[in-house]
Design an enzyme around this catalytic site. Structure first.
Site, PDB file in Angstrom:
ATOM      1  N   GLU A   1       0.872  -1.133  -0.152  1.00  0.00           N
ATOM      2  CA  GLU A   1       0.202  -0.094  -0.040  1.00  0.00           C
ATOM      3  C   GLU A   1       0.929   1.068  -0.057  1.00  0.00           C
ATOM      4  O   GLU A   1       0.462   2.200  -0.747  1.00  0.00           O
ATOM      5  CB  GLU A   1      -0.881   0.072   1.217  1.00  0.00           C
ATOM      6  CG  GLU A   1      -2.005  -0.936   1.132  1.00  0.00           C
ATOM      7  CD  GLU A   1      -1.622  -2.423   1.483  1.00  0.00           C
ATOM      8  OE1 GLU A   1      -0.672  -2.649   1.838  1.00  0.00           O
ATOM      9  OE2 GLU A   1      -2.657  -3.304   1.453  1.00  0.00           O
TER      10      GLU A   1
ATOM     11  N   HIS B   1      -9.817  -4.899  10.177  1.00  0.00           N
ATOM     12  CA  HIS B   1     -10.734  -4.942   9.041  1.00  0.00           C
ATOM     13  C   HIS B   1     -11.989  -4.361   9.264  1.00  0.00           C
ATOM     14  O   HIS B   1     -13.121  -4.773   8.805  1.00  0.00           O
ATOM     15  CB  HIS B   1     -10.827  -6.229   8.441  1.00  0.00           C
ATOM     16  CG  HIS B   1      -9.590  -6.810   7.568  1.00  0.00           C
ATOM     17  ND1 HIS B   1      -8.626  -7.131   8.644  1.00  0.00           N
ATOM     18  CD2 HIS B   1      -9.184  -7.242   6.580  1.00  0.00           C
ATOM     19  CE1 HIS B   1      -7.572  -8.003   7.657  1.00  0.00           C
ATOM     20  NE2 HIS B   1      -8.239  -8.091   6.712  1.00  0.00           N
TER      21      HIS B   1
END
Lengths: 344, 330
Positions: free
Chosen positions: A68, A136
Site C-alpha cells: 500500500e 478490518h
C-alpha cells in the site's frame, strides 16, 4: 463489452463501477491502481467495484502487489505527471500503511511547491465494522479530516457515489472517498450480511456533485441529527420512529468531512436548537468532536441544548457479534439521546 | 567495501568543452554549498541545511545524461541535484532566504526545492519517499508513451525503508523507465552503512528484484555519466528500470551543526584525496584542456556571481500573511 448506460436502480458498488467506467472513457488519463482489481476471473477489488473493468481497459487497470505504501506513492507520482489515478485499498485499515504518501506527499505537494504542483489523485477506502475483528473494521475518517490539502468525502447512497466519484476524478486535488462495506450492495461471494439498502434511482446522463456539501435527508424542526455512511442511514431510521413519538428530526448526511459543511449544519441547528452527532468509531478524537466544536464556535448561545454525541466506546472494534453490535451506534441509542435532549 | 576508488578519470573520448562544462557545474554546486553553509552559520538564512560537498559528481554525472524533458526526484540533500537539473542559483537562494520569489515561493525551503518547468518535483524529505513516486512518474511516461525517463536520487539510508523495496519492485514488474540512483555516501545520519546491511554492496541486493544493479565510482564524474547514459538509454528503449550505486563519501555533517565525530579521521582524510572536482581538474590539466589558472578563473567567476546572487537574495520580498493560506488546494 458492458454498456455505458447505467441501470436505473443500482447499488453503490454498481454506481461506482459505472462512474469509473464513464470517467475512464471520457479521459484517457484516468486509470485504476490497486490490489486484485484487474485479475480476469477475480474479484474486482475487495467489494466488486471494479469487476470486469480489466476486459474493457486492459492497459489502465493496474494490478499491484500487496504494497500500500508503494502503490499510493506510485499514484502520487503518476498524478504529478498529469495522470488521474484512482487508487483503492481493500480495507480502510490499510491506509495506515500508505499514510506517508497520503499525508506527506499527496496532501502537501501543492503547498510546498508554492502552487506549482497538482496531485489529482482519487483514493477509495471501505470502512465499517462487519464481523472481521479489529483490523478490518475501523472508521478511518478521523485520521484524515485534519490533513490540509486533502479533501475527504463519505458516500452513503448510490446516487451520491456516482456524482462524487466523478467530481473527485475531475478535481485537481487529492480526494479520499470513504465507502461503507454494509452499503455497497455487493453481490455473490462478496455480499455482506447485515447490509443496508443504499441503492438509488440513477438518472440518465452525466452529473457531478459538490465535494463540500452536506445533504439534508429529512426535514424537521425539533432536533438535528448528523451522520454519514452507515450512521446517515441509522439516523433516518431513528427519525422515522421518533416521528411516531411526535419528535420531528432533521437528518443531515454530512457527506463532506473535509471540509465540513458548517453552513448547512449550523443553519439546521439554528432552526432546531439541538444537535445529535452519530459516529461509528470511538467518541474520543472523532469527526463528531470536530463537528461539535465547529458548531459551538459558530453558534455559541444560539443552540438551546447541549450537543450530544452517539458514538462507539473508546475500544478497538470487537469481533463477537454481541460486542460488535454494542460497538456500532444503533437506532435505540440515537432515539434515547434525542428523547433525553428533547424532554430534558 | 568503503575503500576510496583508485582509478584515474578517463576523459580520452570527450571534448574539452563537454568536460569543462562538467567541471563548471560541479564547482557551481560546491561553491553554492560552501556559500550557503557560511550564510547559515552566520545566521543570515533561516532553517536547516543538508549538504552535498564531495558528492557533486553524482548529481552532475546523472543529470548530464538526462534530457531537459526528463524528470528527477530528490531528497533532503537536494541542492546539488537541483542545480544539476538546471534550477538557477537565484531561485534556490531566494527560496533559502524564504522569499516570495524563491522556487517554491518561500513555502518549501531547503528540503523541497522544485521547478516543474525544469523537470524537478519538490524534493521529498522523507527517506525513500521518492522511490515509489518516481516509479509512478515512470509509469505515467510508459502509459502515455512519452519517451521520458525519471531519475530518482536517494542515499544509502533509504535502502532499509519499506518504500524503497515496494517502489523498486513495482518499477521492476512493470518495466517502467526509471533510473534509481543510490548515492552511497556511507552514512545514514550518524550510522555507517555497514551497521544496517549484511550484504557487501547495495547493488548486489537489486538482483532480487530482477534488476542488474551496478556499483560505480561516484567521485568519477565520467564514470557516473557513462553509467547513467547507459541506464537512461536502456530505459528509453523500454528496458527499464535501472539501478546505480554511486560510491561516494559524505564529508559534511548530516545537517548543519553535525561535526561528524563518528567518522574515523583516516577514513575522512583518505576520501578527501578523492575529491571529484580535484580529480577532474587534474585530468583536464594533464590532458592540456585547461591550465590550473584557467580552472581557478572558473571558480572565481562562479564565486563572484554567487556573491551577487546573495546580495539580490537579501532584498527579495518576503511572502505576506495573505500568502499563509494560499496553495493549500490547487
Amino acid at each position: 463489452m458492458t454498456t455505458t448506460t447505467t441501470p436505473k436502480r443500482v447499488s453503490i458498488a454498481e454506481s461506482l463501477r459505472g462512474a469509473i467506467t464513464e470517467e475512464m472513457e471520457r479521459d484517457p488519463k484516468v486509470f485504476c491502481l490497486g490490489e486484485d482489481i484487474a485479475v480476469p476471473g477475480g474479484w474486482g477489488g475487495a467489494f466488486t467495484v471494479t469487476l470486469g473493468l480489466e476486459e474493457r481497459f486492459p492497459d489502465r487497470m493496474i494490478n499491484t502487489p500487496i504494497a500500500e505504501l508503494g502503490f499510493f506513492g506510485v499514484g502520487v507520482g503518476a498524478a504529478l505527471m498529469g495522470m488521474r489515478p484512482i487508487v483503492d485499498v481493500q480495507y480502510g485499515d490499510f491506509l495506515f500503511l500508505a499514510m506517508d504518501q497520503i499525508v506527506n506527499n499527496a496532501a502537501k505537494m501543492c503547498y510546498m511547491s508554492g502552487g506549482q504542483c497538482k496531485v489529482p489523485l482519487v483514493m477509495r477506502a471501505p470502512v465499517g465494522a462487519t464481523g472481521r475483528g479489529s483490523q478490518h473494521a475501523q472508521n478511518l475518517e478521523r485520521y484524515f479530516i485534519g490533513v490540509p490539502g486533502l479533501k475527504v468525502v463519505a458516500v452513503s447512497t448510490a446516487y451520491d457515489a456516482r456524482g462524487i466519484l466523478k467530481a473527485a476524478v475531475r478535481d485537481d486535488n487529492p480526494v479520499l472517498i470513504f465507502e461503507h462495506k454494509l452499503l455497497y450492495g455487493s453481490k455473490g461471494a462478496r455480499a455482506e450480511s447485515g447490509a443496508i439498502d443504499a441503492s438509488s434511482e440513477i438518472p440518465e446522463g452525466d452529473y457531478v456533485l459538490p465535494l463540500d456539501q452536506a445533504a439534508i435527508r429529512r426535514e424537521g424542526n425539533d432536533v438535528t441529527i448528523v451522520g454519514w455512511l452507515l450512521t446517515a442511514h441509522l439516523a433516518q431510521q431513528a427519525a422515522d420512529r421518533l416521528a411516531d413519538e411526535g419528535v420531528q428530526a432533521e437528518v443531515i448526511d454530512a457527506r463532506s468531512l473535509s471540509p465540513i459543511d458548517f453552513a448547512t449544519i449550523c443553519a439546521s441547528v439554528e432552526k432546531t436548537g439541538r444537535l445529535v452527532i452519530v459516529e461509528e468509531g470511538p467518541k474520543t478524537g472523532g469527526v463528531g468532536a470536530e463537528i461539535a466544536a465547529g458548531v459551538t464556535e459558530r453558534l455559541g448561545d444560539r443552540a438551546r441544548a447541549s450537543i450530544r454525541r452517539v458514538a462507539s466506546a473508546d475500544i478497538p472494534v470487537p469481533f463477537t457479534p454481541v460486542l460488535e453490535n454494542a460497538y456500532v451506534p444503533d437506532v435505540p441509542r440515537i432515539m434515547a439521546a434525542v428523547l433525553d435532549m428533547v424532554k430534558g | 567495501m568503503t575503500n576510496p576508488p583508485q582509478a584515474k578519470i578517463d576523459i580520452d573520448s570527450y571534448e574539452a568543452g563537454f568536460l569543462l562544462g562538467l567541471y563548471e557545474r560541479m564547482v557551481q554546486i560546491r561553491e553554492f554549498e560552501e556559500g550557503v553553509k557560511f550564510l547559515f552559520l552566520e545566521g543570515t538564512m533561516p532553517g536547516t541545511i543538508h549538504q552535498c560537498q564531495g558528492q557533486e559528481a553524482c548529481a552532475v554525472g546523472v543529470c548530464t545524461a538526462l534530457e531537459p524533458t526528463d524528470w528527477i526526484t530528490s531528497t533532503f540533500r537536494g541542492h546539488g541535484h537541483a542545480l544539476a537539473k538546471g534550477l538557477s542559483v537565484d531561485e534556490m537562494l531566494f527560496e533559502l532566504f524564504g522569499a516570495a520569489t524563491g522556487c517554491a515561493g518561500g513555502k518549501g525551503g531547503s528540503m523541497h526545492m522544485v521547478n516543474m518547468d525544469k523537470g524537478m518535483i519538490p524534493s521529498i524529505a522523507i527517506v525513500a519517499g521518492g522511490v515509489p513516486v518516481a516509479a509512478g512518474m515512470a509509469l505515467a511516461f510508459k502509459m502515455q508513451q512519452t519517451g521520458q525517463v525519471a531519475a530518482c536520487f536517494f542515499g544509502d539510508g533509504a535502502i532499509a525503508e519499506g518504500a524503497f523495496h515496494e517502489g523498486v519492485n513495482m518499477a521492476a514488474i512493470w518495466d517502467v523507465p526509471v533510473v534509481f540512483i543510490c548515492e552511497n555516501n556511507q552514512y545514514g545520519a550518524s550510522t555507517h552503512v555497514s551497521k544496517v546491511m549484511r550484504a557487501a554492496t547495495i547493488a548486489e541486493r537489486l538482483s532480487s528484484y530482477g534488476i542488474d544493479g551496478r556499483r560505480i565510482d561516484g567521485n568519477d564524474v565520467i564514470a557516473v555519466y557513462e553509467a547513467a547514459r547507459r541506464a537512461v538509454d536502456d530505459c528509453r528503449a523500454g528496458r527499464g528500470p535501472a539501478f546505480l550505486e554511486l560510491l561516494t563519501y559524505r564529508r559534511t555533517g548530516h545537517s548543519r551543526r553535525d561535526a561528524c565525530h563518528y567518522q574515523p579521521k583516516p577514513e575522512r582524510e583518505q576520501w578527501l584525496e578523492y575529491d571529484p572536482i580535484v580529480r577532474l581538474g587534474q585530468a583536464l590539466v594533464e590532458a592540456g584542456h585547461a591550465t590550473t589558472e584557467e580552472l581557478d578563473a572558473v571558480r572565481k567567476q562562479i564565486l563572484t556571481s554567487f556573491d551577487d546572487a546573495v546580495e539580490r537574495a537579501k532584498t527579495q520580498p518576503q511572502p505576506t500573511l495573505a500568502d499563509l493560506t494560499t496553495h493549500v488546494l490547487a
